[in-house]
Motif scaffolding. Structure first.
Motif, PDB file in Angstrom:
ATOM      1  N   PRO A 185       3.843   0.339  -8.520  1.00 12.82           N
ATOM      2  CA  PRO A 185       2.848   0.799  -9.545  1.00 12.82           C
ATOM      3  C   PRO A 185       2.699   1.987  -9.575  1.00 12.82           C
ATOM      4  N   ASP A 186       2.252   2.506 -10.916  1.00  8.82           N
ATOM      5  CA  ASP A 186       1.991   4.033 -11.224  1.00  8.82           C
ATOM      6  C   ASP A 186       1.287   4.703  -9.971  1.00  8.82           C
ATOM      7  N   ALA A 187       0.317   3.995  -9.701  1.00  9.87           N
ATOM      8  CA  ALA A 187      -0.545   4.449  -8.613  1.00  9.87           C
ATOM      9  C   ALA A 187       0.311   4.953  -7.354  1.00  9.87           C
ATOM     10  N   VAL A 188       1.228   3.959  -6.810  1.00  8.87           N
ATOM     11  CA  VAL A 188       1.842   4.215  -6.098  1.00  8.87           C
ATOM     12  C   VAL A 188       2.906   5.268  -6.040  1.00  8.87           C
ATOM     13  N   ALA A 189       3.585   5.294  -7.255  1.00 12.07           N
ATOM     14  CA  ALA A 189       4.587   6.285  -7.430  1.00 12.07           C
ATOM     15  C   ALA A 189       4.200   7.757  -7.033  1.00 12.07           C
ATOM     16  N   ALA A 190       2.729   7.648  -7.614  1.00  9.73           N
ATOM     17  CA  ALA A 190       2.244   9.116  -7.642  1.00  9.73           C
ATOM     18  C   ALA A 190       1.974   9.533  -6.149  1.00  9.73           C
ATOM     19  N   LYS A 191       1.782   8.560  -5.190  1.00  9.02           N
ATOM     20  CA  LYS A 191       1.294   8.623  -3.649  1.00  9.02           C
ATOM     21  C   LYS A 191       2.502   7.766  -2.919  1.00  9.02           C
ATOM     22  N   PRO A 192       3.328   8.514  -2.594  1.00 11.65           N
ATOM     23  CA  PRO A 192       4.540   7.540  -1.933  1.00 11.65           C
ATOM     24  C   PRO A 192       4.083   6.814  -0.535  1.00 11.65           C
ATOM     25  N   VAL A 193       4.628   5.656  -0.489  1.00  9.13           N
ATOM     26  CA  VAL A 193       3.899   4.976   0.728  1.00  9.13           C
ATOM     27  C   VAL A 193       4.852   5.383   1.872  1.00  9.13           C
ATOM     28  N   ILE A 194       4.304   4.806   2.862  1.00  8.98           N
ATOM     29  CA  ILE A 194       5.036   5.384   4.159  1.00  8.98           C
ATOM     30  C   ILE A 194       6.354   4.357   4.386  1.00  8.98           C
ATOM     31  N   MET A 208      -2.878   8.273  19.839  1.00  6.03           N
ATOM     32  CA  MET A 208      -1.626   8.420  19.535  1.00  6.03           C
ATOM     33  C   MET A 208      -0.843   7.980  18.354  1.00  6.03           C
ATOM     34  N   ARG A 209      -1.981   7.406  17.548  1.00  7.48           N
ATOM     35  CA  ARG A 209      -1.519   6.876  16.227  1.00  7.48           C
ATOM     36  C   ARG A 209      -2.568   7.008  15.209  1.00  7.48           C
ATOM     37  N   GLU A 210      -2.007   7.150  14.043  1.00  3.72           N
ATOM     38  CA  GLU A 210      -2.926   7.203  12.692  1.00  3.72           C
ATOM     39  C   GLU A 210      -2.558   5.962  11.822  1.00  3.72           C
ATOM     40  N   ALA A 211      -3.687   5.305  11.330  1.00  2.00           N
ATOM     41  CA  ALA A 211      -3.730   4.252  10.524  1.00  2.00           C
ATOM     42  C   ALA A 211      -3.926   4.107   9.155  1.00  2.00           C
ATOM     43  N   HIS A 212      -3.521   3.395   8.229  1.00  2.00           N
ATOM     44  CA  HIS A 212      -4.210   3.292   7.021  1.00  2.00           C
ATOM     45  C   HIS A 212      -4.054   1.853   6.473  1.00  2.00           C
ATOM     46  N   GLU A 213      -5.203   1.325   5.777  1.00  2.00           N
ATOM     47  CA  GLU A 213      -4.797   0.132   4.862  1.00  2.00           C
ATOM     48  C   GLU A 213      -4.113   0.078   3.784  1.00  2.00           C
ATOM     49  N   ALA A 256       6.805   5.926  16.129  1.00  3.51           N
ATOM     50  CA  ALA A 256       6.818   4.350  15.586  1.00  3.51           C
ATOM     51  C   ALA A 256       6.152   4.153  14.742  1.00  3.51           C
ATOM     52  N   HIS A 257       6.525   2.933  13.816  1.00  2.42           N
ATOM     53  CA  HIS A 257       5.442   2.497  12.933  1.00  2.42           C
ATOM     54  C   HIS A 257       4.960   1.069  13.109  1.00  2.42           C
ATOM     55  N   ALA A 258       3.836   0.707  12.641  1.00  6.93           N
ATOM     56  CA  ALA A 258       3.393  -0.667  13.006  1.00  6.93           C
ATOM     57  C   ALA A 258       2.918  -1.291  11.650  1.00  6.93           C
ATOM     58  N   LYS A 259       2.932  -2.668  11.585  1.00  4.52           N
ATOM     59  CA  LYS A 259       2.463  -3.319  10.403  1.00  4.52           C
ATOM     60  C   LYS A 259       1.674  -4.410  11.088  1.00  4.52           C
ATOM     61  N   VAL A 260       0.230  -4.739  10.845  1.00  2.00           N
ATOM     62  CA  VAL A 260      -0.296  -5.643  11.311  1.00  2.00           C
ATOM     63  C   VAL A 260      -1.283  -6.292  10.292  1.00  2.00           C
ATOM     64  N   THR A 261      -1.171  -7.484  10.174  1.00  2.36           N
ATOM     65  CA  THR A 261      -2.178  -8.281   9.141  1.00  2.36           C
ATOM     66  C   THR A 261      -3.348  -8.667   9.698  1.00  2.36           C
ATOM     67  N   PHE A 262      -4.536  -8.600   8.928  1.00  2.00           N
ATOM     68  CA  PHE A 262      -5.669  -9.140   9.426  1.00  2.00           C
ATOM     69  C   PHE A 262      -6.090  -9.952   8.152  1.00  2.00           C
ATOM     70  N   LEU A 263      -7.211 -10.808   8.320  1.00  2.00           N
ATOM     71  CA  LEU A 263      -7.358 -11.809   7.065  1.00  2.00           C
ATOM     72  C   LEU A 263      -7.506 -11.271   5.834  1.00  2.00           C
ATOM     73  N   GLU A 264      -7.989  -9.978   5.757  1.00  2.00           N
ATOM     74  CA  GLU A 264      -8.323  -9.326   4.345  1.00  2.00           C
ATOM     75  C   GLU A 264      -7.502  -8.095   4.056  1.00  2.00           C
ATOM     76  N   ARG A 265      -6.979  -7.755   4.921  1.00  2.00           N
ATOM     77  CA  ARG A 265      -6.049  -6.473   4.756  1.00  2.00           C
ATOM     78  C   ARG A 265      -4.756  -6.523   5.527  1.00  2.00           C
ATOM     79  N   VAL A 266      -3.920  -5.366   5.126  1.00  2.00           N
ATOM     80  CA  VAL A 266      -2.655  -5.356   6.092  1.00  2.00           C
ATOM     81  C   VAL A 266      -2.793  -3.787   6.212  1.00  2.00           C
ATOM     82  N   ARG A 267      -2.667  -3.391   7.617  1.00  2.00           N
ATOM     83  CA  ARG A 267      -2.697  -2.146   7.976  1.00  2.00           C
ATOM     84  C   ARG A 267      -1.508  -1.543   8.616  1.00  2.00           C
ATOM     85  N   ARG A 268      -1.255  -0.392   8.320  1.00  2.00           N
ATOM     86  CA  ARG A 268       0.201   0.228   8.697  1.00  2.00           C
ATOM     87  C   ARG A 268      -0.349   1.442   9.805  1.00  2.00           C
TER      88      ARG A 268
END
Ligand SMILES: C[S@@+](CC[C@H](N)C(=O)[O-])C[C@H]1O[C@@H](n2cnc3c(N)ncnc32)[C@H](O)[C@@H]1O
Ligand code: SF4
Length: 412
Positions: free
Chosen positions: A390-399, A299-304, A267-279
């Motif tokens: 953005p190009d940066a994202v194209a090079a690094k696919p998002v989850i 049981m999980r891995e996270a990235h901002e 399962a995936h999750a998305k949680v918003t904090f004041l300064e960041r969004v975490r997946r």
């Protein structure tokens, strides 16, 4: 900065099916032998407990139990799950609680039990009412079982979604329209009609059946849209049609870039904090997921999510909405001013893919009240959405974004 957190939903993934369908790339596994329901629900509850510190004080506005085939679980297991959730986090009294059910097993007799457990919306994976088409996509059920499941779901719940797929092997436009008419004739208040896609890594991708080409599929989409319109359904998202008052609140939260906890294997999750969004993403293999829970391992891995990725992620969801979104929502959800995507918005407009309601005047996004895909933009949605990559994202696919039952964002 994101001034206040968005609405919060909960996705629960049940990863087993009777048999793996040849087109399916969801995290679903054939259940060989008995499913360890109790162990799995215990792991789900531990998973939720570990997530609670991220969402203190927030309330759950919808729950979606998806799969896989959640209706393989006994009503008592679903009851235990929902009770355990409610005792750990505040679930709104009027929360939409959806569960997926497949025709072709023994689910129909369980529907009342799910309702008693607190489920208030059922989503039935019909795909087609035509025996030959169902066989051609490897489903374990025929048309009659699908009809029986829909009838008993409507009787037990009323609030029912029917999943259909079109552009099936050797399907004609008339056959696709006939499936839609049958779903409408049942009076289901919500229907999702997905274009069958050949997903990488699936048997259908390796050995493609003969399916209608893009133009034929687009013709089917036009035909099914007009069937729904004539029957009074609102087309509110690429694949979703609802009678007034029956739009899926859970999926709308994904499409408006809301937050969701996601518990269960993969399962995936998305949680918003004041300064960041975490997946986050959970371990995909069910036994490994349960083992991690038992041994107290993560049981999980996270990235901002980087700021540069946020516009694309927002658009990937919001541009699926036929009515689009108010400009203010972009800033509320991403913390970024709309001006950061002004060049892409202008290009999209020039290409005829995007429309802006310029009511209120202004330039550079100021005063543009609504942004929505044009009819052409809906047909070429990937082309439109990629403009925000953005190009940066194209090079690094998002989850990919979690289960929202849309091609780009359905994966659990
Ligand atoms: C998570 S699946 C599971 C639902 C349930 N297990 C079933 O198959 O009936 C949700 C829906 O996604 C759709 N779907 C799955 N794979 C697809 C594909 N390759 N192309 C288009 N739609 C797909 C089907 O309509 C399915 O009902
Ligand atoms: S399509 Fe549904 S029933 Fe078939 S394998 Fe995927 S999740 Fe299971």
């Amino acid at each position: 900065m994101i001034p206040h957190p968005p609405p919060l939903s909960l996705y629960v993934h049940i990863p087993w099916c009777v048999r793996k369908c040849p087109y399916c790339d969801f995290n679903s596994h054939e259940s060989r032998g008995e499913i360890p329901e109790k162990e799995y629900v215990d792991a789900l509850v531990a998973d939720l407990e570990a997530s609670l510190p991220d969402v203190w004080g927030r309330r759950i506005q919808s729950i979606f139990i998806g799969g896989g085939t959640p209706s393989l679980f006994k009503p008592s297991s679903i009851d235990h799950l929902l009770t355990s959730i409610r005792t750990r986090i505040h679930v709104n009294a009027e929360a939409e609680i959806t569960m997926e059910a497949n025709p072709g097993t023994f689910e129909a007799e369980r529907f009342l039990g799910y309702r008693e457990a607190g489920v208030n919306r059922l989503s039935i994976g019909v795909q087609s009412f035509d025996d030959a088409k169902l066989a051609s996509i490897g489903r374990i059920h025929g048309g009659e079982e699908a009809r029986r499941a829909v009838a008993s779901a409507l009787e037990a719940f009323g609030n029912v979604n029917i999943d259909l797929m079109y552009a099936l092997p050797a399907q004609t436009a008339e056959e696709a329209a006939s499936d839609i008419r049958e779903a409408i004739a049942f009076g289901a208040p919500h229907v999702s009609a997905y274009h069958l896609t050949l997903e990488e890594g699936t048997p259908f991708h390796r050995n493609p059946p003969s399916i209608p080409d893009d133009d034929a599929a687009a013709g089917m989409q036009d035909a099914l849209e007009s069937e729904f319109a004539q029957a009074g359904y609102e087309h509110y998202e690429t694949s979703a049609f609802a009678k007034a008052g029956f739009r899926s609140r859970h999926n709308l939260n994904y499409w408006t870039f809301g937050d969701y906890l996601g518990i269960g294997a993969g399962a995936h999750a998305k949680v918003t904090f004041l300064e960041r969004v975490r997946r986050e993403m959970r371990i995909r293999q069910p036994q490994a997921y349960m083992n991690a829970s038992l041994s107290g391992k993560p049981m999980r891995e996270a990235h901002e999510v980087e700021d540069v990725e946020l516009p694309f992620e927002f658009m990937l969801n919001a541009l699926r909405l036929i009515e689009g979104f108010p400009v203010s929502l972009f800033t509320e959800r991403t913390g970024l001013p709309i001006i950061v995507i002004e060049p892409q918005l202008e290009e999209g407009e020039r290409a005829g893919l995007l429309e802006r309601d310029h009511h209120g005047g202004g330039t550079l996004g100021v005063g543009n009240q609504w942004i929505r895909p044009s009819v052409k933009g809906r047909r070429f949605l990937n082309d439109l959405i990629e403009r925000f990559l953005p190009d940066a994202v194209a090079a690094k696919p998002v989850i990919p974004i979690a289960n929202a039952y849309s091609r780009d964002s359905r994966r659990p």
